[in-house]
Design a protein around this motif. Structure first.
Motif, mmCIF file in Angstrom:
data_model
loop_
_atom_site.group_PDB
_atom_site.id
_atom_site.type_symbol
_atom_site.label_atom_id
_atom_site.label_comp_id
_atom_site.label_asym_id
_atom_site.label_seq_id
_atom_site.Cartn_x
_atom_site.Cartn_y
_atom_site.Cartn_z
ATOM 1 N N LYS A 319 0.825 -1.203 0.000
ATOM 2 C CA LYS A 319 0.000 0.000 0.000
ATOM 3 C C LYS A 319 0.863 1.258 0.000
ATOM 4 O O LYS A 319 1.820 1.369 0.755
ATOM 5 N N SER A 322 -4.033 5.843 0.976
ATOM 6 C CA SER A 322 -5.461 5.525 0.997
ATOM 7 C C SER A 322 -6.236 6.749 1.447
ATOM 8 O O SER A 322 -5.769 7.520 2.297
ATOM 9 N N GLN A 577 -7.676 3.466 -2.845
ATOM 10 C CA GLN A 577 -6.338 3.128 -2.382
ATOM 11 C C GLN A 577 -5.386 2.921 -3.558
ATOM 12 O O GLN A 577 -5.795 2.476 -4.638
#
Length: 583
Positions: A319, A322, A577
């Protein structure tokens, strides 16, 4: 006029007297019907010879009863004018032209004189004014002769021009024939030159390929022998024997793998091409000077075929950032992004189905631009560096929007279509692959100009409502991907071979959005398992990545960039995201 003048007015009469032969006068009305009938009378009013049968009209029609008929032989002795053939008749009233109006310089009949010229000062009889204008005939004749002369000159000019044109055309073809001969010689020399060069190159390539094939065959034989030992040990050997075989052959297997992988990475494809120059130099010149192009003989490693032994890397997602998709003051409802795609420069384009918006995000997911639409958008695809296309849920159209470097969005054209479309992606530079709404053809092809056509694929008998399916396309392998949300299935169609693979697995529940990921793998949003499933193009599931969001619905990966965007449809917890895929 003399007697000969009267005879000349009769077309079927002879103008040459023959001794001993009685001259015959023919009936003029009969002659016009191609009948040879002897004339009996001459009508002074009709000014023509008639037979007994034709002259009966004078007793039938009232307006002819006062016409004076004389014997045909007597009329020969009287002077007569030539046949006017209707020139002396009034075009409007079909009466003889008996008067001339000097005020309006116009011939007229009795009716014309009374009706049209009653206010004119000078209307005189034709015989009276005819005597005053003796020179008119000679002037008219000179003018007509002048016209005739000029018209004749035109005829001669056209004949001469036509003849010259034919000569010019013939000269061109003679020159073309000469040039063709020169060109044929040039290409004969070119063919000899290319044959000589390619023969040498082909011999070199053939020798290399033979060595490579021999090496490959040896690897196949060695590995086959080792496999036989392994299979025998697994079936008949004791655990100790199996262990010894595994340890002994493990090193050998690694060497085999290294050698074969090295050979695969160094497989070369020999290519021969010939690119013609835009301007040809004509002979006579040496072949080295007038070869009309550049002959290329080389080895290449095509991007899609660098390794024969294809390895599907397992993609891991890390990731990056987000954001929560919250309803703001400008929004009527909570945002729902039904379409995502990246522009080539890395900016993310999204369409908000609930608030009729097209939005632009930068690499940190900061909203930098928006455009209000007049309809419910369904999906979006980047067409070029500054152009996106948007499908509509309920309208038969595809909108094209410009996105400037400063994030200004403008609608610049609309393509009308005959089918409602949901998901959309690029097939090539000129065509889209689009998923349909409630149509027996679940996927179609649409050009940038709006022309629609079907894949030559036999689909399962299925129609998808909005949100029940999505499609994507792998350009390199010509594979079309289709998700079926409620059948928990992913279909992989090979367009080139018209075959398909059906992917069903417990890891795939309610598949929705789909995109092409790194190494042409397939990335699918599994709505029911809150994950992204990675599938290879042959249908094998490679990995599953669990997301920290519920009900993922849309996913996209830009071509040539290591980034992935995903959004969901969870009420109250909608997110957007970004991930970095690595493999």
């Amino acid at each position: 006029m003399a007697e000969s003048g009267k005879l000349n007015s009769v077309e079927n009469s002879s103008s040459d007297a023959v001794p001993g032969r009685k001259e015959e006068i023919l009936c003029q009305p009969c002659s016009r019907k191609d009948l040879q009938t002897t004339a009996d009378v001459f009508c002074l009013e009709c000014d023509e010879f008639q037979c007994s049968e034709c002259s009966k009209a004078h007793r039938v029609y009232t307006f002819m009863k006062n016409h004076k008929l004389v014997n045909a032989t007597e009329a020969k002795l009287k002077p007569s004018s030539f046949d006017m053939k209707g020139i002396d008749n009034c075009e409007q009233h079909s009466e003889l032209l008996k008067f001339f109006c000097e005020d309006e310089n116009q011939l007229c009949c009795s009716t014309c004189a009374i009706v049209d010229h009653r206010k004119c000062q000078s209307v005189v009889d034709v015989p009276k004014i005819a005597g005053k204008s003796r020179s008119a005939g000679s002037q008219l004749k000179r003018k007509l002769e002048e016209v005739k002369s000029k018209a004749g000159m035109i005829v001669k000019h056209t004949d001469s021009s036509k003849e010259q044109l034919s000569k010019d055309i013939k000269t061109i073809f003679v020159e073309i024939k000469r040039m063709r001969g020169d060109m044929n010689k040039m290409f004969d020399d070119l063919e000899e030159f290319v044959t000589r060069e390619t023969d040498v190159f082909k011999a070199e390539v053939t020798n290399k390929l033979a060595k490579k094939r021999s090496s490959g065959e040896k690897h196949v034989a060695d590995v086959t022998k080792s496999l036989e030992i392994v299979d025998t040990a697994l079936e008949n050997g004791t655990p100790s024997q199996q262990f010894i075989v595994e340890e002994k052959l493990k090193k050998q297997a690694n060497e085999f793998y290294r050698d074969v992988e090295n050979d695969c990475q160094n497989l070369q494809i020999a290519t021969v091409s010939f690119k013609f120059d835009k301007t040809l130099k004509l002979p006579p010149l040496p072949i080295s000077v007038y070869v009309p192009g550049k002959l290329t003989l080389e080895y290449t490693l095509p991007e899609a075929k660098k390794s024969v032994a294809h390895v599907d890397p397992i993609v891991k997602l890390t990731k990056i950032t987000s954001i929560d998709l919250k309803q703001t003051g400008d929004d009527v409802k909570e945002p729902l992004y039904t379409g995502l795609d990246f522009l080539p420069d890395g900016r993310l384009v999204a369409v908000d189905n609930k608030n009729n918006n097209c939005l632009i995000y930068n690499e940190k997911l900061k909203k930098v631009g928006s455009y209000q639409l007049s309809y419910y958008p369904q999906d979006v695809v980047a067409v070029s560096e500054d152009e996106v296309a948007i499908t509509s849920s309920y309208e038969y159209k595809i909108d094209f929007l410009r996105v400037s470097k400063s994030n200004e969005i403008t609608l610049y054209r609309t393509c009308k279509v005959k089918t409602k479309y949901a998901s959309i992606c690029m097939k090539d530079e000129r065509h889209f692959v689009v998923g349909t709404i409630d149509d027996t053809r679940p996927v179609r092809i649409v050009s940038l100009s709006g022309e629609e056509k079907d894949f030559s694929i036999k689909f399962q008998n299925m129609k998808y409502p909005i949100g029940a399916s999505a499609c994507s396309y792998i350009r390199n392998t010509e594979k079309m991907i289709l998700t079926d949300r409620y059948e928990h299935t992913v279909y992989i169609y090979d367009v080139a071979t018209n075959t398909s693979v059906i992917v069903k697995d417990d890891q795939i529940k309610e598949p929705r959005g789909v995109t092409v990921g790194p190494s042409d793998c397939i990335m699918v949003c599994s709505d029911g398992t809150n994950s992204i499933v990675q599938i290879c193009h042959t249908g094998r599931i490679l990995s599953t990545f669990k997301l920290d969001m519920d009900y993922p619905g849309r996913v996209c990966v830009p071509k040539g960039r290591s980034i992935l965007a995903v959004t969901n449809s969870c009420v109250g917890e909608r997110m957007l995201q970004l991930f970095r895929p690595t493999g």
